[in-house]
Enzyme design. Structure first.
Site, PDB file in Angstrom:
ATOM      1  N   GLY A 135      83.323  41.375 -59.828  1.00 27.75           N
ATOM      2  CA  GLY A 135      82.139  40.646 -60.281  1.00 27.75           C
ATOM      3  C   GLY A 135      81.144  40.541 -59.148  1.00 27.75           C
ATOM      4  O   GLY A 135      81.504  40.714 -57.984  1.00 27.75           O
ATOM      5  N   SER A 173      76.628  49.688 -93.458  1.00 29.29           N
ATOM      6  CA  SER A 173      75.457  50.545 -93.257  1.00 29.29           C
ATOM      7  C   SER A 173      75.819  52.007 -93.489  1.00 29.29           C
ATOM      8  O   SER A 173      74.956  52.848 -93.654  1.00 29.29           O
ATOM      9  CB  SER A 173      74.951  50.380 -91.827  1.00 29.29           C
ATOM     10  OG  SER A 173      75.878  50.964 -90.924  1.00 29.29           O
ATOM     11  N   GLY A 174      77.123  52.285 -93.443  1.00 28.93           N
ATOM     12  CA  GLY A 174      77.549  53.678 -93.563  1.00 28.93           C
ATOM     13  C   GLY A 174      77.730  54.326 -92.204  1.00 28.93           C
ATOM     14  O   GLY A 174      78.162  55.462 -92.106  1.00 28.93           O
ATOM     15  N   GLY A 175      77.404  53.600 -91.145  1.00 27.39           N
ATOM     16  CA  GLY A 175      77.705  54.085 -89.801  1.00 27.39           C
ATOM     17  C   GLY A 175      79.203  53.949 -89.565  1.00 27.39           C
ATOM     18  O   GLY A 175      79.913  53.303 -90.342  1.00 27.39           O
ATOM     19  N   VAL A 176      79.676  54.548 -88.475  1.00 31.56           N
ATOM     20  CA  VAL A 176      81.124  54.585 -88.284  1.00 31.56           C
ATOM     21  C   VAL A 176      81.708  53.180 -88.078  1.00 31.56           C
ATOM     22  O   VAL A 176      82.803  52.882 -88.565  1.00 31.56           O
ATOM     23  CB  VAL A 176      81.506  55.565 -87.137  1.00 31.56           C
ATOM     24  CG1 VAL A 176      80.988  55.104 -85.794  1.00 31.56           C
ATOM     25  CG2 VAL A 176      83.003  55.789 -87.083  1.00 31.56           C
ATOM     26  N   ASP A 177      80.973  52.283 -87.412  1.00 32.57           N
ATOM     27  CA  ASP A 177      81.543  50.964 -87.106  1.00 32.57           C
ATOM     28  C   ASP A 177      81.753  50.137 -88.381  1.00 32.57           C
ATOM     29  O   ASP A 177      82.847  49.633 -88.624  1.00 32.57           O
ATOM     30  CB  ASP A 177      80.639  50.178 -86.148  1.00 32.57           C
ATOM     31  CG  ASP A 177      80.275  50.985 -84.918  1.00 32.57           C
ATOM     32  OD1 ASP A 177      81.005  51.944 -84.620  1.00 32.57           O
ATOM     33  OD2 ASP A 177      79.266  50.671 -84.273  1.00 32.57           O
ATOM     34  N   SER A 178      80.705  50.009 -89.180  1.00 36.23           N
ATOM     35  CA  SER A 178      80.879  49.166 -90.376  1.00 36.23           C
ATOM     36  C   SER A 178      81.812  49.859 -91.371  1.00 36.23           C
ATOM     37  O   SER A 178      82.527  49.188 -92.119  1.00 36.23           O
ATOM     38  CB  SER A 178      79.540  48.797 -91.011  1.00 36.23           C
ATOM     39  OG  SER A 178      78.854  49.930 -91.464  1.00 36.23           O
ATOM     40  N   SER A 179      81.838  51.188 -91.355  1.00 35.08           N
ATOM     41  CA  SER A 179      82.742  51.890 -92.281  1.00 35.08           C
ATOM     42  C   SER A 179      84.196  51.638 -91.904  1.00 35.08           C
ATOM     43  O   SER A 179      85.043  51.408 -92.775  1.00 35.08           O
ATOM     44  CB  SER A 179      82.468  53.393 -92.256  1.00 35.08           C
ATOM     45  OG  SER A 179      81.154  53.650 -92.669  1.00 35.08           O
ATOM     46  N   HIS A 184      88.634  49.548 -56.304  1.00 34.63           N
ATOM     47  CA  HIS A 184      88.594  49.675 -57.765  1.00 34.63           C
ATOM     48  C   HIS A 184      89.496  50.810 -58.246  1.00 34.63           C
ATOM     49  O   HIS A 184      89.117  51.972 -58.155  1.00 34.63           O
ATOM     50  CB  HIS A 184      87.154  49.908 -58.231  1.00 34.63           C
ATOM     51  CG  HIS A 184      86.301  48.699 -58.059  1.00 34.63           C
ATOM     52  ND1 HIS A 184      86.156  47.740 -59.035  1.00 34.63           N
ATOM     53  CD2 HIS A 184      85.575  48.255 -56.998  1.00 34.63           C
ATOM     54  CE1 HIS A 184      85.378  46.771 -58.597  1.00 34.63           C
ATOM     55  NE2 HIS A 184      85.006  47.061 -57.363  1.00 34.63           N
ATOM     56  N   LYS A 223      83.151  52.890 -78.799  1.00 34.48           N
ATOM     57  CA  LYS A 223      82.779  53.792 -79.894  1.00 34.48           C
ATOM     58  C   LYS A 223      83.785  54.931 -80.073  1.00 34.48           C
ATOM     59  O   LYS A 223      84.169  55.256 -81.193  1.00 34.48           O
ATOM     60  CB  LYS A 223      81.399  54.371 -79.586  1.00 34.48           C
ATOM     61  CG  LYS A 223      80.761  55.061 -80.739  1.00 34.48           C
ATOM     62  CD  LYS A 223      79.812  54.100 -81.381  1.00 34.48           C
ATOM     63  CE  LYS A 223      79.168  54.587 -82.611  1.00 34.48           C
ATOM     64  NZ  LYS A 223      78.416  53.469 -83.230  1.00 34.48           N
ATOM     65  N   CYS A 237      89.058  43.329 -56.588  1.00 35.81           N
ATOM     66  CA  CYS A 237      87.807  43.017 -55.889  1.00 35.81           C
ATOM     67  C   CYS A 237      87.520  41.513 -55.955  1.00 35.81           C
ATOM     68  O   CYS A 237      88.254  40.723 -55.392  1.00 35.81           O
ATOM     69  CB  CYS A 237      86.676  43.881 -56.473  1.00 35.81           C
ATOM     70  SG  CYS A 237      85.215  43.916 -55.447  1.00 35.81           S
ATOM     71  N   TYR A 238      86.490  41.086 -56.683  1.00 42.31           N
ATOM     72  CA  TYR A 238      86.220  39.643 -56.809  1.00 42.31           C
ATOM     73  C   TYR A 238      87.454  38.912 -57.336  1.00 42.31           C
ATOM     74  O   TYR A 238      87.758  37.798 -56.923  1.00 42.31           O
ATOM     75  CB  TYR A 238      85.025  39.438 -57.750  1.00 42.31           C
ATOM     76  CG  TYR A 238      84.601  37.999 -57.933  1.00 42.31           C
ATOM     77  CD1 TYR A 238      83.717  37.403 -57.047  1.00 42.31           C
ATOM     78  CD2 TYR A 238      85.082  37.238 -59.004  1.00 42.31           C
ATOM     79  CE1 TYR A 238      83.316  36.083 -57.215  1.00 42.31           C
ATOM     80  CE2 TYR A 238      84.691  35.916 -59.181  1.00 42.31           C
ATOM     81  CZ  TYR A 238      83.806  35.344 -58.288  1.00 42.31           C
ATOM     82  OH  TYR A 238      83.423  34.043 -58.461  1.00 42.31           O
ATOM     83  N   GLU A 270      90.132  51.507 -61.253  1.00 43.52           N
ATOM     84  CA  GLU A 270      89.723  51.971 -62.585  1.00 43.52           C
ATOM     85  C   GLU A 270      88.695  53.096 -62.549  1.00 43.52           C
ATOM     86  O   GLU A 270      88.492  53.768 -63.551  1.00 43.52           O
ATOM     87  CB  GLU A 270      89.190  50.785 -63.408  1.00 43.52           C
ATOM     88  CG  GLU A 270      87.875  50.156 -62.933  1.00 43.52           C
ATOM     89  CD  GLU A 270      88.044  49.131 -61.805  1.00 43.52           C
ATOM     90  OE1 GLU A 270      89.099  49.116 -61.149  1.00 43.52           O
ATOM     91  OE2 GLU A 270      87.086  48.363 -61.563  1.00 43.52           O
TER      92      GLU A 270
END
Ligand code: XMP
Length: 515
Positions: free
Chosen positions: A57, A225-231, A171, A371, A84-85, A173
């Site tokens: 952070g 909406s038909g986008g991948v997330d809401s679908s 780090h 995503k 780190c932090y 990661e």
């Protein structure tokens, strides 16, 4: 079947917190990112917690202003890895001193192993790591053991003998720490005693079970909406509660050619959910008449969306929940890990605000995911590739790509241009390599010449970007022949356009959408 294991990542505001989460999941262990001050009860959730990671952070632990954790987490008898932090927080809590480093360090450095320990098992005696810090742990009590050091940073990796606290100043990661995955793997499997084996298939099962028990026999509305997330959110809910789910698709007149038909075909009479189509094209256009300010446009669209949802929900029986396809990057864009809201760059709406208005409880089954992880789930759930791979599309739709006045005619011009962009980008085989490609209609007319006639018509800007998560982006180096074809087709085929330009701005300092 493997038992569920969870790692909690407490977010102190590092730009890499998401990356830690990705790495942990890549190693086959489920994890959640939580606010830095979460309580032990928040962390425990469903009793599967195996360990905790404290992220980096930008704050300083010694000036009193940096974000803190709930100190009760150190009494949970679970392994904790401070990065780190996060290392500085843990070491200070356990009696160490943190101060500004004599030399700030940003970049690669070589560490020397001081002691053999499970955390560094399998690493060479000296190994490269990536540092990014201005403060460091300066002094520790005898309860600590030093595992690795560098000339600049004598306490680069440490462990507390009694409490299973581990601190690393670097780090693990980031890809610039070549053996970072080994270190995380050691923490997960040797120290937290995880077994691994978590994969997206498990996410589906676990989420469906959790949704079932949370929702019971109540009704849920979801903005589809038909986008991948809401679908994906719709399909998970449909698996859990079937026809108690009301998926509402609003045609606001701001969508692309063929979109309404595609969504209807994919969802109506399928997946056992109840599909509702609301035709609100006139309502949106009327509300948007004369609105040119980008924020006002976004807010107007958000408000009308909410009103429509409210109207629809009232018509349905027993609705107690509102579901959204919010992803992890949406969460960090709208909240600050340090408490207050981060600067509002744009009012992303995603039907936000609806819960207050409707008194509905919010369900966001994807809020810990990225995503590409959602796309993996979408494939497993059997969503058609057209939806899985679809580029992101903003909630306010084409309205934020018609710069200035939004009229039916200007939407028609943009929709026609946008159709060509998508068609040609797909035909060139680059659609799946880029984050987004679209057209923007500018409020500018320029002079041209067509068939010996002077024209004075619209300019279309092309925008194509590469991005990992939409938070930063670079303009895509589309091949010249593709750009040439796009320009040629748009000017020839779209009535009202006589010039096409290409946007070569990155985000930051620009944004992906123009409004
Ligand atoms: P910006 O323009 O902020 O966009 O760089 C980042 C990503 O978010 C999408 N976007 C939205 N998505 N609701 C959404 O669901 C919105 O209001 C919204 N505005 C922008 C944008 O297309 C890009 O992928």
């Amino acid at each position: 079947m493997a038992k569920k294991e969870t790692i909690a990542i407490l977010d102190f505001g590092s730009q890499y917190s998401q990356l830690i989460a990705r790495r942990v999941r890549e190693l086959g262990v489920y994890c959640r990112i939580l606010p830095h001050d979460s309580s032990p009860a928040d962390l425990e959730a469903d009793g599967t917690l195996h360990g905790i990671v404290l992220s980096g952070g930008p704050g300083s632990v010694y000036d009193g202003a940096g974000p803190r954790c709930d100190e009760a987490i150190f009494q949970m008898n679970l392994p904790i890895l401070g990065v780190c932090y996060g290392m500085q927080i843990g070491c200070q809590h356990l009696g160490g001193k943190v101060s500004a480093a004599p030399l700030r360090e940003y970049g690669g450095t070589i560490l020397k192993r001081e002691k053999s320990h499970d955390l560094l098992e399998g690493l060479d005696d000296s190994f490269e790591v990536w540092m990014s810090h201005g403060d460091q742990v300066a002094e520790l009590t005898g309860d600590f053991e030093v595992l690795a050091s560098s000339d600049n940073c004598p306490l680069a990796a440490v462990r507390h003998r009694q409490s299973e606290f581990y601190g690393i100043q670097f780090h693990p990661e980031v890809s610039h720490t070549p053996q970072g995955m080994e270190i995380l793997q050691n923490f997960l499997f040797r120290i937290c005693r995880c077994k691994g084996g978590w994969e997206m298939g498990r996410f589906i099962e676990d989420t469906v079970a959790a949704l079932k028990s949370e929702i019971g026999d109540s009704g849920v509305v979801l903005g589809l909406s038909g986008g991948v997330d809401s679908s994906v959110a719709a399909l998970l809910l449909a698996k859990a509660i079937g026809s108690q789910l009301h998926a509402i698709f609003v045609d606001n007149g701001l969508i692309r050619t063929g979109e309404r038909e595609e969504v209807e075909e994919a969802f109506r009479d399928r997946f056992s959910l109840q599909f509702h189509l609301v035709d609100a094209r006139d309502r949106f256009l009327t509300e948007l008449a004369g609105v040119t300010d980008p924020e006002k446009k976004r807010k107007t669209i958000g408000r009308v969306f909410i009103e429509i949802f409210e109207d629809e929900a009232k018509k349905l029986p027993g609705i107690e929940f509102l579901a959204q396809g919010t992803l992890y990057p949406d969460v960090i864009e709208s909240t600050s890990p340090l408490g207050g809201p981060s600067a509002t760059i744009k009012s992303h709406h995603n039907v936000g605000g609806l819960p207050d208005v409707l008194n509905l409880r919010l369900i966001e089954p994807l809020k810990d995911l990225f995503k590409d992880e959602v796309r993996k789930i979408a494939r497993e759930l059997g969503l058609p590739p057209a939806i899985v791979e679809r580029h992101p599309f903003p909630g306010p739709g084409l309205a934020v790509r018609v710069i200035g006045d939004v009229t039916e005619e200007r939407l028609r011009i943009l929709r026609d241009a946008d159709f060509i962009v998508t068609e040609e980008v797909r035909a060139a085989g680059v659609y799946n390599d880029i984050w987004q490609a679209f057209a923007v209609l500018l409020p500018v007319s320029t002079v041209g010449v067509m068939g010996d006639q002077r024209t004075y018509e619209n300019v279309v800007a092309l925008r194509a970007v590469e991005s990992e998560d939409g938070m930063t982006a670079d303009w895509a180096r589309l091949p010249y022949p593709l750009l040439a074809k796009l320009s040629n087709r748009i000017i020839n085929e779209v009535r009202g356009v006589n010039r096409v330009v290409y946007d070569i701005s990155s985000k930051p300092p620009s944004t992906i959408e123009w409004e």
